[in-house]
Design a protein around this motif. Structure first.
Motif, mmCIF file in Angstrom:
data_model
loop_
_atom_site.group_PDB
_atom_site.id
_atom_site.type_symbol
_atom_site.label_atom_id
_atom_site.label_comp_id
_atom_site.label_asym_id
_atom_site.label_seq_id
_atom_site.Cartn_x
_atom_site.Cartn_y
_atom_site.Cartn_z
ATOM 1 N N UNK A 110 111.790 44.461 55.260
ATOM 2 C CA UNK A 110 112.704 44.496 54.128
ATOM 3 C C UNK A 110 112.215 43.700 52.936
ATOM 4 N N UNK A 111 111.103 42.987 53.093
ATOM 5 C CA UNK A 111 110.524 42.180 52.028
ATOM 6 C C UNK A 111 109.342 42.917 51.413
ATOM 7 N N UNK A 112 109.272 42.950 50.100
ATOM 8 C CA UNK A 112 108.182 43.642 49.411
ATOM 9 C C UNK A 112 107.009 42.703 49.155
ATOM 10 N N UNK A 113 105.809 43.272 49.185
ATOM 11 C CA UNK A 113 104.603 42.540 48.808
ATOM 12 C C UNK A 113 104.369 42.788 47.324
ATOM 13 N N UNK A 114 104.636 41.783 46.510
ATOM 14 C CA UNK A 114 104.555 41.965 45.062
ATOM 15 C C UNK A 114 103.119 41.929 44.544
ATOM 16 N N UNK A 115 102.152 41.752 45.430
ATOM 17 C CA UNK A 115 100.758 41.923 45.035
ATOM 18 C C UNK A 115 100.384 43.397 44.975
ATOM 19 N N UNK A 116 101.216 44.245 45.560
ATOM 20 C CA UNK A 116 100.960 45.680 45.596
ATOM 21 C C UNK A 116 102.086 46.420 44.884
#
Length: 241
Positions: free
Chosen positions: A122-128
């Motif tokens: 449910x957590x996004x990877x904000x590097x992508x």
């Protein structure tokens, strides 16, 4: 190789300790209540138990426990009770990750220490570029406000992503994102992805805890696997039959 495990008495943490010991690794586990592991773990010569609440450790004690460790693995999470979800500490995971990383940096280890964090799909990877629907953004935003553990998980991964980053001299990291955790007795086939392939809210996949433990142990012990996924937030699903 020695691995320090926090959250070791949880449903996934226990399985990770067992997976590491089965691979011949040395394992140190920080546990608040002693005597909660099975006979294989407690009787294993490679296992040592540190009786303490991880949130209660002083900085000096934290430094002592990470010294000599090649890896640190966190399966730490909030207990699924009213007090565990809404009570203090609200940032249990984030604060522990930060303090462990700060302690690692004081040890001046010869090689970078691996840090493996159990997180959530449910957590996004904000590097992508991980686009999510407007509806899912709304639900996640609401959950972030109403369910403190989600925000804690997000901030813990963001600490590794932004404060430790990709080129830290003392620490390398990976944050594993399972979806809809299930209990299974044996490791089964699973798939790994750089980003979610389905909605964690509206079309969740399934991931067994023992598969999560297996892959976390792979990250710790298999250099090829580590080099493939370090500095990333892989998503893990059980392989669909």
């Amino acid at each position: 190789m020695t691995t320090l495990v926090v959250g070791a008495t949880g449903a996934t943490g226990r399985l990770l300790v067992e997976q590491l010991l089965q691979r011949g690794e040395q394992v140190k586990a920080i546990v608040r209540t002693p005597g909660t592991f099975n006979e294989f773990i407690t009787g294993h010569e490679g296992f040592s138990e540190i009786q303490a609440g991880v949130y209660d450790l002083t900085d000096e004690e934290m430094q002592q426990h990470v010294t000599g460790c090649d890896a640190v693995a966190s399966c730490l999470g909030h207990q699924m009770s009213f007090k565990g979800v809404f009570g203090k500490p609200r940032l249990l995971v984030t604060d522990t990750v930060r303090r462990l990383c700060e302690a690692i940096q004081t040890t001046h280890a010869e090689n970078p220490v691996k840090f493996v964090l159990m997180n959530t799909a449910g957590n996004s990877n904000h590097d992508l570029n991980e686009p999510i629907s407007f509806a899912q953004q709304c639900v996640i935003g609401l959950l972030r406000l109403l369910v403190p553990p989600l925000s804690d998980n997000e901030k813990a991964a963001d600490y590794l992503r932004t404060q430790i980053g990709q080129n830290h001299q003392a620490i390398e990291w990976a944050a594993l994102r399972p979806d809809s955790l299930q209990n299974e007795n044996e490791v089964t086939e699973y798939t790994l992805h750089s980003s979610p392939t389905r909605s964690a809210i509206f079309n969740p996949g399934q991931t067994s805890r023992i598969n999560v433990a297996h892959f976390m142990a792979e990250l710790v012990t298999n250099e090829k696997t580590w080099n493939q996924w370090k500095g990333q937030m892989p998503v893990i699903y059980n392989k669909e039959k």
